[in-house]
Design a protein around this motif. Sequence first.
Motif, short mmCIF file in Angstrom:
data_model
loop_
_atom_site.label_atom_id
_atom_site.label_comp_id
_atom_site.label_asym_id
_atom_site.label_seq_id
_atom_site.Cartn_x
_atom_site.Cartn_y
_atom_site.Cartn_z
N PRO A 103 0.81 -1.22 0.00
CA PRO A 103 0.00 0.00 0.00
C PRO A 103 0.84 1.27 0.00
O PRO A 103 1.90 1.31 0.63
N TYR A 104 0.33 2.27 -0.70
CA TYR A 104 0.92 3.61 -0.66
C TYR A 104 0.32 4.44 0.46
O TYR A 104 0.88 5.47 0.85
N ALA A 105 -0.85 4.02 0.95
CA ALA A 105 -1.56 4.73 2.01
C ALA A 105 -2.53 3.78 2.69
O ALA A 105 -2.90 2.75 2.13
N PHE A 106 -2.92 4.15 3.91
CA PHE A 106 -3.97 3.39 4.58
C PHE A 106 -4.74 4.31 5.50
O PHE A 106 -4.26 5.39 5.89
N LEU A 107 -5.96 3.90 5.82
CA LEU A 107 -6.77 4.58 6.82
C LEU A 107 -7.60 3.53 7.54
O LEU A 107 -8.13 2.62 6.90
N THR A 108 -7.69 3.65 8.86
CA THR A 108 -8.47 2.69 9.63
C THR A 108 -9.06 3.36 10.85
O THR A 108 -8.71 4.51 11.18
N ILE A 109 -9.96 2.67 11.53
CA ILE A 109 -10.51 3.14 12.79
C ILE A 109 -10.56 1.97 13.77
O ILE A 109 -10.90 0.84 13.39
N LEU A 110 -10.19 2.24 15.02
CA LEU A 110 -10.18 1.21 16.06
C LEU A 110 -11.06 1.65 17.23
O LEU A 110 -11.00 2.81 17.64
N ASN A 111 -11.85 0.74 17.75
CA ASN A 111 -12.67 1.00 18.92
C ASN A 111 -11.81 0.80 20.17
O ASN A 111 -11.46 -0.31 20.53
N LEU A 112 -11.45 1.91 20.81
CA LEU A 112 -10.55 1.83 21.95
C LEU A 112 -11.15 1.07 23.12
O LEU A 112 -10.44 0.39 23.86
N ARG A 113 -12.47 1.16 23.29
CA ARG A 113 -13.12 0.43 24.38
C ARG A 113 -13.17 -1.06 24.08
O ARG A 113 -12.92 -1.91 24.93
N GLU A 114 -13.51 -1.40 22.84
CA GLU A 114 -13.64 -2.80 22.44
C GLU A 114 -12.33 -3.56 22.59
O GLU A 114 -12.29 -4.74 22.95
N HIS A 115 -11.22 -2.87 22.31
CA HIS A 115 -9.90 -3.54 22.33
C HIS A 115 -9.06 -3.15 23.54
O HIS A 115 -7.83 -3.33 23.53
N LYS A 116 -9.69 -2.62 24.59
CA LYS A 116 -8.95 -2.05 25.71
C LYS A 116 -8.08 -3.07 26.45
O LYS A 116 -7.11 -2.69 27.12
N GLU A 117 -8.40 -4.37 26.35
CA GLU A 117 -7.61 -5.38 27.04
C GLU A 117 -6.38 -5.82 26.26
O GLU A 117 -5.53 -6.52 26.79
N LYS A 118 -6.31 -5.44 25.00
CA LYS A 118 -5.12 -5.78 24.20
C LYS A 118 -3.97 -4.87 24.60
O LYS A 118 -4.12 -3.65 24.72
N LYS A 119 -2.80 -5.45 24.79
CA LYS A 119 -1.67 -4.68 25.33
C LYS A 119 -1.32 -3.48 24.45
O LYS A 119 -1.05 -2.39 24.97
N VAL A 120 -1.31 -3.66 23.15
CA VAL A 120 -0.92 -2.54 22.29
C VAL A 120 -1.91 -1.38 22.40
O VAL A 120 -1.52 -0.21 22.34
N ILE A 121 -3.20 -1.68 22.61
CA ILE A 121 -4.19 -0.62 22.76
C ILE A 121 -4.08 0.01 24.15
O ILE A 121 -4.24 1.23 24.31
N LYS A 122 -3.79 -0.81 25.16
CA LYS A 122 -3.53 -0.26 26.50
C LYS A 122 -2.38 0.74 26.44
O LYS A 122 -2.45 1.85 26.97
#
Length: 288
Positions: free
Chosen positions: A93-112
């Motif tokens: 890819p030359y570019a990307f865009l995404t959205i993450l639900n911070l509450r939904e993934h709050k237990e994942k270490k990288v999101i923490k």
Amino acid sequence: MVRKRIRDPDPEILPEAPADNDSGSDDDVDMVNVEFEWFNFKPDIDFHGVKSLIRQLLDVDSQLFDVSALADLILSQTTLGSTVKVDGEETDPYAFLTILNLREHKEKKVIKDLTEYIVAKAKSEPTLKPVADLLSSSAEVGLILAERLINVPSEIAPPMYSMLIDEIEAAVEDNEPYEFTHYLIVSKTYHEIASALDQEEAPKSKKNKASKGSKEIFYFHPEDEVLQKHTLAFGSYDYTKDEGEGMADSKRAFSDMGVKPQGSMLLIEAAKFEGAIKAISEYLSPPQ
């Protein structure tokens, strides 16, 4: 050309992007026609490209996070967000865009880790205090990450955001956890600082002027300047990691000043998000 998957039946047309090709003459400029295509995330194809763009987006502070885990999480959402490519779906890819639900993934270490980082940076800047407050509340915050290679035209941004709006609507209809109260865009800005390269030869008056540098904010992503007008909160912050001496000078581009990148955040209420995207579409639309 804007072309993307089943959920987008009516492709829009993006003007072909011109690029300079140095032919050895100041008077002769060749034009290179490029067709951009929009795709869903493909984990087996896009991992390294998305990981590289995340590092570019987070700059020196990307070292603070498990970027591989963040790329994997982004790629797991195959129907939400986009990549932009030139030579077909099997390429990087030359570019990307995404959205993450911070509450939904709050237990994942990288999101923490990322959430703690965002809160700390928000607390360091008075204009970003609403961000810290929201992330400590029951608000549903969608974290938007978007980056592109430096020579990719900004006109690709409005279609990516417009597609995201449609995809969020479709996901909510399917009872997926994407009904947000706010959108938080993590991006980056820069300001000019005095160059160490020219200080020894510069006259005293020029040194004094240059030493002050400039606090004017410049945007790596031109669309951020428009989005800022629709924000509940906006601000820039210094990175945690030290770039090292001379890095600001290495980022000089056609300027006598050095360039100091900073992180930035834009917080937009859900009710104002669609209007903000419409505004950047109008701002970045090519002249008719």
